[in-house]
Design a protein around this motif. Structure first.
Motif, short mmCIF file in Angstrom:
data_model
loop_
_atom_site.label_atom_id
_atom_site.label_comp_id
_atom_site.label_asym_id
_atom_site.label_seq_id
_atom_site.Cartn_x
_atom_site.Cartn_y
_atom_site.Cartn_z
N ILE A 1 40.25 43.28 46.82
CA ILE A 1 40.62 44.69 46.78
C ILE A 1 41.84 44.94 47.67
N VAL A 2 41.77 44.45 48.91
CA VAL A 2 42.86 44.67 49.87
C VAL A 2 44.16 44.06 49.35
N GLN A 3 44.08 42.85 48.84
CA GLN A 3 45.28 42.16 48.36
C GLN A 3 45.97 42.95 47.26
N LYS A 4 45.19 43.43 46.29
CA LYS A 4 45.78 44.15 45.16
C LYS A 4 46.31 45.52 45.58
N VAL A 5 45.60 46.18 46.51
CA VAL A 5 46.08 47.47 47.00
C VAL A 5 47.41 47.29 47.72
N MET A 6 47.51 46.24 48.53
CA MET A 6 48.75 46.00 49.27
C MET A 6 49.90 45.63 48.33
N GLU A 7 49.56 45.12 47.16
CA GLU A 7 50.58 44.79 46.15
C GLU A 7 50.97 46.02 45.34
N GLY A 8 50.26 47.13 45.58
CA GLY A 8 50.57 48.37 44.88
C GLY A 8 49.86 48.52 43.56
N ALA A 9 48.88 47.67 43.29
CA ALA A 9 48.15 47.73 42.03
C ALA A 9 46.91 48.61 42.16
N GLN A 10 46.50 49.17 41.03
CA GLN A 10 45.26 49.96 41.00
C GLN A 10 44.09 48.98 40.89
N VAL A 11 43.05 49.23 41.69
CA VAL A 11 41.90 48.33 41.70
C VAL A 11 40.67 49.05 41.16
N THR A 12 40.08 48.45 40.13
CA THR A 12 38.83 48.95 39.56
C THR A 12 37.96 47.73 39.26
N PRO A 13 36.67 47.94 38.99
CA PRO A 13 35.83 46.80 38.59
C PRO A 13 36.42 46.06 37.39
N LEU A 14 37.11 46.79 36.51
CA LEU A 14 37.69 46.16 35.33
C LEU A 14 38.86 45.24 35.69
N THR A 15 39.70 45.66 36.65
CA THR A 15 40.87 44.84 37.01
C THR A 15 40.46 43.57 37.75
N LEU A 16 39.25 43.56 38.33
CA LEU A 16 38.77 42.37 39.04
C LEU A 16 37.77 41.56 38.20
N LYS A 17 37.52 42.03 36.98
CA LYS A 17 36.50 41.40 36.14
C LYS A 17 36.75 39.90 35.93
N ALA A 18 37.95 39.56 35.53
CA ALA A 18 38.26 38.15 35.24
C ALA A 18 38.08 37.27 36.47
N GLU A 19 38.35 37.83 37.62
CA GLU A 19 38.28 37.07 38.87
C GLU A 19 36.84 36.78 39.28
N PHE A 20 35.91 37.68 38.91
CA PHE A 20 34.54 37.54 39.40
C PHE A 20 33.49 37.29 38.31
N ASP A 21 33.92 37.22 37.06
CA ASP A 21 32.97 36.97 35.98
C ASP A 21 32.20 35.68 36.17
N ASN A 22 32.86 34.66 36.70
CA ASN A 22 32.22 33.36 36.87
C ASN A 22 31.95 33.02 38.33
N ASP A 23 31.92 34.03 39.16
CA ASP A 23 31.62 33.78 40.57
C ASP A 23 30.19 33.27 40.70
N PRO A 24 29.98 32.10 41.32
CA PRO A 24 28.63 31.52 41.41
C PRO A 24 27.61 32.45 42.03
N ALA A 25 28.03 33.24 43.01
CA ALA A 25 27.08 34.11 43.70
C ALA A 25 26.65 35.29 42.84
N LEU A 26 27.37 35.55 41.76
CA LEU A 26 27.06 36.72 40.91
C LEU A 26 26.44 36.35 39.58
N LYS A 27 26.13 35.09 39.38
CA LYS A 27 25.55 34.67 38.11
C LYS A 27 24.23 35.37 37.83
N SER A 28 23.45 35.58 38.88
CA SER A 28 22.16 36.24 38.71
C SER A 28 22.28 37.75 38.76
N ALA A 29 23.50 38.24 38.95
CA ALA A 29 23.72 39.69 39.05
C ALA A 29 24.71 40.17 38.00
#
Length: 243
Positions: free
Chosen positions: A53-81
Motif C-alpha cells: 500500500i505504502v509503495q503504491k501510494v508513494m508512487e502516486g497510484a490509487q490503491v484498492t483491493p483490486l489493484t493489489l489482487k494480482a500481487e496477493f492472489d497466490n500469497d501462501p498465507a492467504l490460501k485459506s482466506a
C-alpha cells in the motif's frame, strides 16, 4: 496466518482495521508513514500488504483491493482466506465507518505492541547470554547491548538507530582499513592547528564574541574548499536579508 503466541502481545483485528482504513482513504498513509513501518505489524502477511500500500501510494497510484489482487492472489498465507479476497474483506469490514477511526491512534497502539515484542526478544537474548558463562561475551557487553537495545526501542518513533558496543568496534575496525581522508581549510596555519584540516564524520566548533568574524571565517573555509573541488553546504541562521 501466524499462530497466536500468548507471550507476544499483538492485536490482529486492529491490524486489519488499520489496513482497511488505508484501503478506504489512501492519503492517510502520509499521516503515519513517518513513524509507522511494516515491521511494526505482527502478521507477516499484514506487513506485506502494508508495504505494498505504502509503495503504491508513494508512487502516486490509487490503491484498492483490486489493484493489489494480482500481487496477493497466490500469497501462501492467504490460501485459506480466499487469496486476494482477504483484501476485499479488510476493505469491507471498515467500509463507511473508516472516517470514525483515528488512524494515528490505531498505528500508535500497534507500535506500542511492536515495542513490547521487541523488548521480550531483547530480554530473551540477554537472559540466554547471561546464563551461558562459556561464551566469549563479557557481562559488560551484555549490559551495553541491552541498554542500547532498550534505547533504540524507546526512540523508534524518531527513526533513531543505535549501535551496540560490538557494532561500534566492528565499524571502527573496518574504517581503519581505509586511508584517512582530510580536507584542507585552505589556510595553512589553521590546517596545522587542526592536524591537517577537516576530517569526515567529525564536528568542529569555532567560538568567539559577536562580530569577531566567525561567519567570515566559515565562509572562507567553504569558498576555499569549493575552489579545491569539494561540495559544500553552507547554512547561516543569523544574517539579515540584505547580507
Amino acid at each position: 496466518m501466524t499462530e497466536d503466541l500468548p507471550e507476544y502481545p499483538h492485536n490482529t483485528q486492529l491490524e486489519q482495521i488499520l489496513l482497511g482504513v488505508l484501503f478506504c482513504e489512501n492519503a492517510l498513509v502520509h499521516k503515519i508513514n513517518s513513524f509507522f513501518r511494516d515491521e511494526h505489524l505482527f502478521e507477516p502477511v499484514h506487513q506485506r500488504i502494508y508495504s505494498a500500500i505504502v509503495q503504491k501510494v508513494m508512487e502516486g497510484a490509487q490503491v484498492t483491493p483490486l489493484t493489489l489482487k494480482a500481487e496477493f492472489d497466490n500469497d501462501p498465507a492467504l490460501k485459506s482466506a480466499d487469496g486476494a479476497g482477504y483484501l476485499a474483506k479488510l476493505y469491507g469490514n471498515v467500509g463507511l465507518h473508516h472516517k470514525s477511526i483515528n488512524i494515528v491512534d490505531t498505528a500508535t497502539v500497534l507500535l506500542s505492541l511492536s515495542k513490547r515484542r521487541r523488548m521480550i526478544d531483547l530480554c530473551h537474548v540477554a537472559i540466554s547470554e547471561s546464563r551461558n558463562v562459556d561464551i566469549n561475551v563479557t557481562i559488560e557487553e551484555i549490559e551495553s547491548d541491552l541498554q542500547h537495545g532498550l534505547t533504540e526501542i524507546t526512540n523508534d518513533t524518531s527513526g533513531a538507530k543505535f549501535e551496540t558496543s560490538r557494532q561500534v568496534a566492528e565499524r571502527v575496525s573496518d574504517s581503519l582499513k581505509h586511508p584517512l581522508v582530510c580536507y584542507s581549510t585552505g589556510l595553512p596555519k589553521v590546517d596545522a592547528f587542526m592536524l591537517g584540516g577537516f576530517y569526515p564524520r567529525r564536528m568542529y566548533s569555532f567560538a568567539g564574541r559577536m562580530k569577531d568574524g566567525k561567519s567570515i571565517l566559515a565562509g572562507t573555509f567553504a569558498d576555499n574548499m569549493v575552489q579545491a573541488g569539494h561540495k559544500i553546504l553552507f547554512l547561516t541562521l543569523e544574517m539579515e536579508n540584505e547580507e
